[in-house]
Scaffold this motif. Sequence first.
Motif, PDB file in Angstrom:
ATOM      1  N   ASP A 465       0.838  -1.201   0.000  1.00 20.77           N
ATOM      2  CA  ASP A 465       0.000   0.000   0.000  1.00 20.77           C
ATOM      3  C   ASP A 465       0.875   1.254   0.000  1.00 20.77           C
ATOM      4  O   ASP A 465       1.991   1.272   0.542  1.00 20.77           O
ATOM      5  N   VAL A 466       0.337   2.333  -0.572  1.00 22.25           N
ATOM      6  CA  VAL A 466       1.128   3.545  -0.777  1.00 22.25           C
ATOM      7  C   VAL A 466       0.270   4.778  -0.518  1.00 22.25           C
ATOM      8  O   VAL A 466      -0.912   4.819  -0.865  1.00 22.25           O
ATOM      9  N   THR A 467       0.877   5.796   0.108  1.00 19.47           N
ATOM     10  CA  THR A 467       0.213   7.064   0.423  1.00 19.47           C
ATOM     11  C   THR A 467       0.829   8.188  -0.402  1.00 19.47           C
ATOM     12  O   THR A 467       2.058   8.291  -0.502  1.00 19.47           O
ATOM     13  N   LEU A 468      -0.022   9.028  -0.988  1.00 16.25           N
ATOM     14  CA  LEU A 468       0.447  10.224  -1.695  1.00 16.25           C
ATOM     15  C   LEU A 468       0.815  11.283  -0.659  1.00 16.25           C
ATOM     16  O   LEU A 468       0.014  11.606   0.232  1.00 16.25           O
ATOM     17  N   VAL A 469       2.019  11.843  -0.755  1.00 15.40           N
ATOM     18  CA  VAL A 469       2.535  12.811   0.217  1.00 15.40           C
ATOM     19  C   VAL A 469       2.841  14.124  -0.495  1.00 15.40           C
ATOM     20  O   VAL A 469       3.555  14.139  -1.511  1.00 15.40           O
ATOM     21  N   ALA A 470       2.304  15.230   0.029  1.00 10.07           N
ATOM     22  CA  ALA A 470       2.536  16.542  -0.593  1.00 10.07           C
ATOM     23  C   ALA A 470       2.377  17.640   0.449  1.00 10.07           C
ATOM     24  O   ALA A 470       1.975  17.394   1.592  1.00 10.07           O
ATOM     25  N   GLN A 471       2.685  18.858   0.055  1.00 12.83           N
ATOM     26  CA  GLN A 471       2.546  20.036   0.920  1.00 12.83           C
ATOM     27  C   GLN A 471       1.979  21.177   0.096  1.00 12.83           C
ATOM     28  O   GLN A 471       2.085  21.195  -1.131  1.00 12.83           O
ATOM     29  N   LEU A 472       1.350  22.143   0.785  1.00 13.66           N
ATOM     30  CA  LEU A 472       0.747  23.269   0.075  1.00 13.66           C
ATOM     31  C   LEU A 472       0.513  24.426   1.025  1.00 13.66           C
ATOM     32  O   LEU A 472       0.581  24.286   2.252  1.00 13.66           O
ATOM     33  N   SER A 473       0.213  25.568   0.425  1.00 12.72           N
ATOM     34  CA  SER A 473      -0.208  26.750   1.174  1.00 12.72           C
ATOM     35  C   SER A 473      -1.576  27.164   0.649  1.00 12.72           C
ATOM     36  O   SER A 473      -2.157  26.508  -0.223  1.00 12.72           O
ATOM     37  N   MET A 474      -2.077  28.266   1.154  1.00 11.49           N
ATOM     38  CA  MET A 474      -3.447  28.673   0.845  1.00 11.49           C
ATOM     39  C   MET A 474      -3.659  28.892  -0.655  1.00 11.49           C
ATOM     40  O   MET A 474      -4.743  28.636  -1.184  1.00 11.49           O
ATOM     41  N   ASP A 475      -2.622  29.338  -1.366  1.00 16.99           N
ATOM     42  CA  ASP A 475      -2.796  29.672  -2.779  1.00 16.99           C
ATOM     43  C   ASP A 475      -2.845  28.442  -3.689  1.00 16.99           C
ATOM     44  O   ASP A 475      -3.011  28.572  -4.902  1.00 16.99           O
ATOM     45  N   ARG A 476      -2.689  27.239  -3.125  1.00 16.62           N
ATOM     46  CA  ARG A 476      -2.799  26.010  -3.929  1.00 16.62           C
ATOM     47  C   ARG A 476      -4.007  25.168  -3.505  1.00 16.62           C
ATOM     48  O   ARG A 476      -4.129  24.009  -3.896  1.00 16.62           O
ATOM     49  N   ALA A 494       0.609  18.332   4.256  1.00 10.62           N
ATOM     50  CA  ALA A 494       0.998  19.354   5.229  1.00 10.62           C
ATOM     51  C   ALA A 494       0.634  20.711   4.646  1.00 10.62           C
ATOM     52  O   ALA A 494       1.039  21.041   3.527  1.00 10.62           O
ATOM     53  N   LEU A 495      -0.137  21.494   5.400  1.00  7.64           N
ATOM     54  CA  LEU A 495      -0.628  22.788   4.924  1.00  7.64           C
ATOM     55  C   LEU A 495       0.010  23.901   5.738  1.00  7.64           C
ATOM     56  O   LEU A 495      -0.077  23.894   6.979  1.00  7.64           O
ATOM     57  N   TYR A 496       0.646  24.853   5.066  1.00  5.49           N
ATOM     58  CA  TYR A 496       1.321  25.965   5.730  1.00  5.49           C
ATOM     59  C   TYR A 496       0.365  27.147   5.771  1.00  5.49           C
ATOM     60  O   TYR A 496       0.101  27.781   4.747  1.00  5.49           O
TER      61      TYR A 496
END
Length: 748
Positions: A465-476, A494-496
Motif C-alpha cells: 500500500d502507498v500514500t500520496l505525500v505533498a505540501q501546500l499553502s493557501m494559494d494552492r 501538510a498545509l502551511y
Amino acid sequence: MLRSWRVKLKLLLATVTLVVLLSWLYLFVGSLEYGRFLLLPPCLGEQPSRDVEREALASRVRRVEEENHQLRLQLGQVQAEGSDGSPQWGVSAEDGEPPRGERNNRTACAKQRTVHKCELLHVAIVCAGHNASRDVVTLVKSILFHRKNPLHFHFITDSVAHQILQTLFQSWMVPSVHVSFYNADDLKAGTRPLFCPPEVSWIPNKHYSGIYGLMKLTLTKALPSNLSKVIVLDTDITFATDIAELWAVFGKFSDKQVIGLVENQSDWYLGNLWKNHKPWPALGRGFNTGVILLLLDRLRRLGWEQMWRLTAERELMSMLSTSLADQDIFNAVIKQDPALVYRLPCFWNVQLSDHTRSEQCYTEVSDLKVIHWNSPKKLRVKNKHVEFFRNLYLTFLEYDGNLLRRELFGCASLPSPPSNQLQQALEELDEDDPCYDFRRQHLTQHRVHLFFLQYEFLALPNPTDVTLVAQLSMDRLQMLEAICKHWAGPISLALYMSDAEAQQFLRYAQASEVLSARRNVAYHIVYKEGQFYPINLLRNVALANTQTPYVFLTDIDFLPMYGLYDYLRNSIQQLELPQRKAALIVPAFETLHYRLTFPKSKAELLSMLDMGSLYTFRYHVWPKGHAPTDYAKWRTATVPYRVAWQPDFEPYVVVRRDCPKYDQRFVGFGWNKVSHIMELDAQEYELLVLPNAFMIHMPHAPSFDISKFRLSAGYRGCLQTLREEFHQDLSRRYGAAALKYLTAERSL
C-alpha cells in the motif's frame, strides 16, 4: 421580633453615622486617595498609608465596618423571615452569587489578584477525537491570552487526541505550561482485577458526547493522588478573564463543600419541557458541569468513587440511561447531599443553549467570565447577544497562537530540554552572517496540528500500500479536489497556514462535496512563522504521519494519472520492492493550459506530447532536473528501467516510508528535492523509471519564494552556501562514497 429588629436598626444607624464621621475626618487629615480607601470595602492587595497614625485610623475604621457588615447580615436575616419565621427565597452568602444590585459595588475589588502570581494552576479537560481536539485549541488560547500564572493541563484523551495534542504542545513550546495525558480507554472499561466493575462503560448514555461525556466522574482516580484541587472544563468553553480568578474561588469553600458548580440555566431539570419529560433528580434547576471546581483530596476522603457509583446504579433502575452524561449523575449526588456543592456565580458559566436564562448573568461586557457553547448547535444557537459571543469566540479561534509564547516574568520555571537546545542554537547564530535569515528560519519552531480534520483510514496489512505525500499553502487550495479525483488511495498533506487561514480551509473542506466525502485524507496544519516557506519541514511532517509501507513523494501542483494508485501497488509487488532498496520514478510532464483534457493512457499522452499540448517537465527552464529520466527511452519502454544519478536530478519517486528525511535547512525555492534524491543515491537506492506511469504539472502563478530567487543575488548566494554545507555533511555521513557528488558539482 419587631422590637429586636428596631434595636438592631438603631444600632445600624448609629454605626453608619460613626463611619461617615470617621471618613470625613480621614479626608480632612489625609489625601483624597486614602479617603477613597476608607469609603470602599478593603481589597486584597491595596497598600495602606505609610504613616503610622493613618494606618491606626484606617484599622479602627475597618473594624467598625466589619461590625457594620455583621449587623447588616443580621438585619437582612430578620427581614428575610416572614411572620411565620420561614426563610424567604434569596441568595445566601454561601452561594457566592451576590444580588444584582451589588454587582457594580464589587468592581473596585474584582481586579485584585487573590492568587499568588507564580502559583501553579491545574486544569483538567476530557478530549476525544479530531473535532474535540480543534475545540480544545480555542479554549486553551482563550486561557493563555488572559493568564498570569503557570498552568498544568491534564488531558484525558483517546489515542487520536493524545497524538494531536501532544504534538501540538511540544511544538507550541509555551513557557510555564505543563501538559499531562491520561488514557481514556483505561477509564472506559477500567484496569481492574477480575470481577470488579468497569469505570463508566456500564452506564448507558444518550448524550452526543458518548462514553467520553462520563469521564469527569473518574477524575479522583484518573488524576495524580497528590493533586488536591483542579478546575474541570468542557471543550466548548471560552474564557473572557484570567482563570486565576476562578481558581481563587476555592478559598471560599466551606469545610463541607467539595464541588463548585454554576446553576443550570435551562429548564431541563424542572421537568416541564414537554409532556412526560422525566429528568434525573436535581436540586432545584440543577447544576451545569461545563465548569467544575473539584477539591480532589476531600472527595477522595469522602469516598467519591463509591458515592457516585451507588447513586448512578440506584437511579438507572428507573431512568435506564443518562440524558446529559456526567451532569445527570453529579446532580443526583448533589440532590442527595446539597452540602457538597458551592454555588458559583453564574457568570462563571454563561450557558448559550436555546431558551436559557443566561442573560440574567450579565449586564455589561465586564461581567462576562466564561462562555459555554453547550448547545449541539454551537455557534448557531439562539441568543439575543449571540453575535457578540460569536465574535469573541472567533477572535480566539483565529488568534495567532505564536503570540501566546510569552514568558511569565518573576516566576522561576525549568525550561524543557528542547527549549534549552533551541535557545542555545539561536544564541550561536551570527546576526552579521549574510545568510542569517535562512539559518534563523531553519531553527524556527513551528506549531503543528496533526489530523486537523476527521481521518479514518485504517492501514490494512497490505505490504504494497502507498500514500500520496505533498505540501501546500493557501494559494494552492484549489488543487485538492482534482487530486482527490485522480488518487483514490490515502493522502497525507501538510498545509502551511496562519490560524485564520486554517479556519478558512476548514470551512472550504467542509463545504466541498469531494473533500467532505473522503476520510482517508490527512490534513496536518503547520502554522506560519518566519519569512521563508519551510518546504522540507512540511514534507517531513506529511511523510512522518503516513501509515502505509510506501509513499509517493509528489508536489501539490501535479495531477497523477488516473489509476496510478493501483498501478503503483501492482508495481511494488511485481518488482518485489519489500526485498530491495529502490525508488520508483514517476515521469513528470507539464501543460501551459489551465484547462486540459487529461490523457487517459500513455498513448494519449504521447499523442498530446507530439501535438505540443504537453511537454516534458521544465524542459525549457531546468532540463537538468528531469533529463536523467530519459524520456526518449520511456516512450517505447514496456518494463521498468534503471537510470543513474546525475547532478541536479529531482524526480518524483515512490519509496519506503522509512526513507531519509528531507534536509530542512533548504527553505523557500531551490535544492530542496535535489538534496533528497542525492541522499537516496548515497544510501544506494536503485532509481527505477516506471514505463506506464505519468503525472502532469498544472500551471499556476509563480510563488513568492521563486520570485525572490530570481530577483535576489543574495538569495542565490545563500543557497550556494547551503549547498556547500550540505555536501560537507553528506561527506561526513557517507565518507568517500559522497565525494562523487562534490566532484560532479564542481565539474558543471
